[in-house]
Design a protein around this motif. Structure first.
Motif, PDB file in Angstrom:
ATOM      1  N   LEU A   1       0.442  -1.238  -0.130  1.00 26.16           N
ATOM      2  CA  LEU A   1      -0.420  -0.047  -0.029  1.00 26.16           C
ATOM      3  C   LEU A   1       0.520   1.205   0.043  1.00 26.16           C
ATOM      4  CD1 LEU A   1      -2.978  -0.968   2.313  1.00 26.16           C
ATOM      5  CD2 LEU A   1      -3.077  -1.051  -0.090  1.00 26.16           C
ATOM      6  N   ILE A   2       0.695   2.407  -0.808  1.00 27.43           N
ATOM      7  CA  ILE A   2       1.359   3.355  -1.141  1.00 27.43           C
ATOM      8  C   ILE A   2       0.007   4.962  -0.620  1.00 27.43           C
ATOM      9  CG2 ILE A   2       2.956   2.544  -2.220  1.00 27.43           C
ATOM     10  CD1 ILE A   2       1.408   3.753  -4.809  1.00 27.43           C
ATOM     11  N   THR A   3       0.680   5.380  -0.055  1.00 32.13           N
ATOM     12  CA  THR A   3      -0.154   6.754   0.202  1.00 32.13           C
ATOM     13  C   THR A   3      -0.028   8.171  -0.734  1.00 32.13           C
ATOM     14  OG1 THR A   3       1.815   8.171   1.740  1.00 32.13           O
ATOM     15  CG2 THR A   3       0.259   6.728   2.712  1.00 32.13           C
TER      16      THR A   3
ATOM     17  N   LYS B   1      -6.929 -14.540  -5.881  1.00 34.03           N
ATOM     18  CA  LYS B   1      -6.987 -13.308  -4.804  1.00 34.03           C
ATOM     19  C   LYS B   1      -6.446 -13.418  -4.351  1.00 34.03           C
ATOM     20  CE  LYS B   1     -11.626 -14.742  -1.708  1.00 34.03           C
ATOM     21  NZ  LYS B   1     -10.922 -14.645  -0.856  1.00 34.03           N
ATOM     22  N   MET B   2      -4.646 -13.639  -3.331  1.00 29.00           N
ATOM     23  CA  MET B   2      -3.901 -13.263  -3.352  1.00 29.00           C
ATOM     24  C   MET B   2      -3.707 -11.237  -2.611  1.00 29.00           C
ATOM     25  SD  MET B   2      -0.897 -15.425  -3.939  1.00 29.00           S
ATOM     26  CE  MET B   2      -0.375 -17.271  -3.226  1.00 29.00           C
ATOM     27  N   GLU B   3      -3.862 -10.965  -4.086  1.00 31.20           N
ATOM     28  CA  GLU B   3      -4.153  -9.113  -3.377  1.00 31.20           C
ATOM     29  C   GLU B   3      -5.377  -8.549  -3.202  1.00 31.20           C
ATOM     30  OE1 GLU B   3      -3.924  -5.151  -6.611  1.00 31.20           O
ATOM     31  OE2 GLU B   3      -3.289  -7.320  -7.106  1.00 31.20           O
TER      32      GLU B   3
ATOM     33  N   VAL C   1      -7.094  -6.006   1.790  1.00 28.27           N
ATOM     34  CA  VAL C   1      -8.217  -6.282   2.810  1.00 28.27           C
ATOM     35  C   VAL C   1      -7.497  -6.523   4.268  1.00 28.27           C
ATOM     36  CG1 VAL C   1     -10.023  -6.968   3.954  1.00 28.27           C
ATOM     37  CG2 VAL C   1      -9.863  -7.332   1.319  1.00 28.27           C
ATOM     38  N   LYS C   2      -6.734  -7.320   3.914  1.00 28.37           N
ATOM     39  CA  LYS C   2      -5.928  -7.715   5.474  1.00 28.37           C
ATOM     40  C   LYS C   2      -5.249  -5.978   6.135  1.00 28.37           C
ATOM     41  CE  LYS C   2      -2.377 -10.664   7.602  1.00 28.37           C
ATOM     42  NZ  LYS C   2      -1.341 -11.928   7.391  1.00 28.37           N
ATOM     43  N   MET C   3      -4.620  -5.577   5.424  1.00 30.08           N
ATOM     44  CA  MET C   3      -3.210  -4.882   5.881  1.00 30.08           C
ATOM     45  C   MET C   3      -5.140  -3.899   5.543  1.00 30.08           C
ATOM     46  SD  MET C   3      -0.268  -4.192   2.470  1.00 30.08           S
ATOM     47  CE  MET C   3      -1.131  -5.178   2.116  1.00 30.08           C
TER      48      MET C   3
ATOM     49  N   LYS D   1     -14.378  -4.401  -3.313  1.00 22.56           N
ATOM     50  CA  LYS D   1     -15.808  -5.361  -2.672  1.00 22.56           C
ATOM     51  C   LYS D   1     -15.534  -5.632  -1.872  1.00 22.56           C
ATOM     52  CE  LYS D   1     -18.238  -5.548  -7.354  1.00 22.56           C
ATOM     53  NZ  LYS D   1     -19.140  -6.389  -8.316  1.00 22.56           N
ATOM     54  N   GLY D   2     -13.976  -5.888  -1.479  1.00 25.74           N
ATOM     55  CA  GLY D   2     -13.132  -6.878  -0.449  1.00 25.74           C
ATOM     56  C   GLY D   2     -13.647  -6.030   0.333  1.00 25.74           C
ATOM     57  N   ILE D   3     -13.128  -4.496   0.179  1.00 27.49           N
ATOM     58  CA  ILE D   3     -12.282  -4.242   1.612  1.00 27.49           C
ATOM     59  C   ILE D   3     -14.225  -3.221   2.260  1.00 27.49           C
ATOM     60  CG2 ILE D   3     -11.877  -1.745   2.395  1.00 27.49           C
ATOM     61  CD1 ILE D   3      -9.985  -1.502  -0.183  1.00 27.49           C
ATOM     62  N   LEU D   4     -14.935  -3.267   1.335  1.00 32.22           N
ATOM     63  CA  LEU D   4     -16.183  -2.805   1.420  1.00 32.22           C
ATOM     64  C   LEU D   4     -17.221  -3.959   2.297  1.00 32.22           C
ATOM     65  CD1 LEU D   4     -17.581  -1.447  -1.364  1.00 32.22           C
ATOM     66  CD2 LEU D   4     -16.749   0.069   0.692  1.00 32.22           C
TER      67      LEU D   4
END
Length: 304
Positions: free
Chosen positions: A85-87, A141-143, A148-150, A175-178
């Motif tokens: 993840l980058i900002t 599905k790894m990404e 989602v984990k991060m 969608k995974g995050i939501l």
């Protein structure tokens, strides 16, 4: 050598001077040191992003981030995947996650299941602690699972929330995050302009490939150079007016009419006016010299 992926057997003649247990101990030390440095670097990046947000008068604990992943193999057959993840403002990594569908320890002992039943049973007893596999299912599905984990651990890890996610056009990760609801409310999604711009180029090239008549060389043809210019103009139209859909639409159509204009039929009515504009015809018109101006398509450097 270890960071290059070379194992015990591949360490030239170095590996023959000590036992495998000693080698494993060395790896643990390397991992501990590398992890400590990595966590420190992440913490610095988070603090830098907070400082920028504070300077802009925004909530310093609400980040806009973008995620991406890579696999050890092309396609969706890899057993290992790394996502980061980058900002938005520092464009620095603030978290990383390795997904692993394979456990070397389990695979090694599974082969010795019959020859070493005691060791196998002992390993199984502590399998949750010893097993390095943290992903089940397809590699594609790894990404999604990693991002989602991060996002879900952002508060505990950095005391921040990732409230806006810049996507790459693939809605599965978002969608995974939501679905996870990491903060009890929806995370906002924004599209990456660079990837939207890239899709425009892809579609123009596909149009050229499926319609041979519009390709080739010469005036009025959809050349590779023209596709590059149209793609860049398309991205510029979005970047210049991120808060106005109408202005974006106007700039996109301005590009279209500008490109089909001729000396006998100039169509620069949608091109922006002013001294610093990219359209030479409108610039000449602004300076009162339009009647002396011959139609000329501006180079891409002027638009940029």
């Amino acid at each position: 050598m270890r960071l290059l992926g070379v194992g015990y057997e591949g360490l030239m003649d170095m590996g023959h001077g000590f036992a495998l247990n000693t080698y494993d101990t060395i790896l643990e030390n390397i991992h501990s040191a590398s992890s400590a440095v990595f966590d420190t670097v992440l913490s610095i990046a988070v603090n830098q992003e907070k400082e920028i947000l504070q300077e802009q008068g925004k909530a310093e604990n609400e980040f806009t981030i973008s995620g991406g992943g890579t696999c050890k193999k092309r396609g969706f057959s890899s057993l290992f995947g790394v996502s980061t993840l980058i900002t938005k403002y520092t464009v620095k990594v603030v978290d990383s996650c390795v997904m692993n569908s394979f456990c070397a320890g389990y695979n090694l002992l599974e082969n010795k299941k019959n020859s070493d039943p005691v060791g196998y049973a002992g390993w199984l007893a502590g399998s949750e602690e010893n097993c390095t596999a943290n992903h089940t299912g397809i590699s594609g599905k790894m990404e999604i699972d990693a991002v989602v984990k991060m996002v879900s651990r952002s508060v505990n890890k950095h005391q921040v929330r990732y409230t806006t996610y810049i996507g790459d056009g693939d809605s599965k990760t978002f969608k995974g995050i939501l679905k996870a609801e990491p903060y009890g409310k929806d995370v906002v999604k924004k599209e990456c302009v660079g990837l939207v711009e890239k899709r425009m180029g892809t579609r123009l090239r596909n149009a050229k490939k499926s319609n041979k008549a519009i390709g080739g060389k010469g005036a009025g043809k959809l050349t590779d150079k023209l596709i590059g210019e149209m793609t860049k103009y398309y991205g510029l139209a979005i970047r210049r007016h991120p808060e106005s859909i109408e202005e974006i639409r106007k700039d996109i159509w301005a590009t279209f009419y500008h490109k089909i204009s001729t000396d006998s039929n100039p169509q620069h009515q949608n091109c922006p006016a002013g001294e610093s504009i990219w359209c030479k015809w409108r610039r000449a018109e602004f300076l009162g010299k339009a009647e002396q101006f011959k139609h000329d398509k501006p180079p891409l450097s002027e638009a940029v």
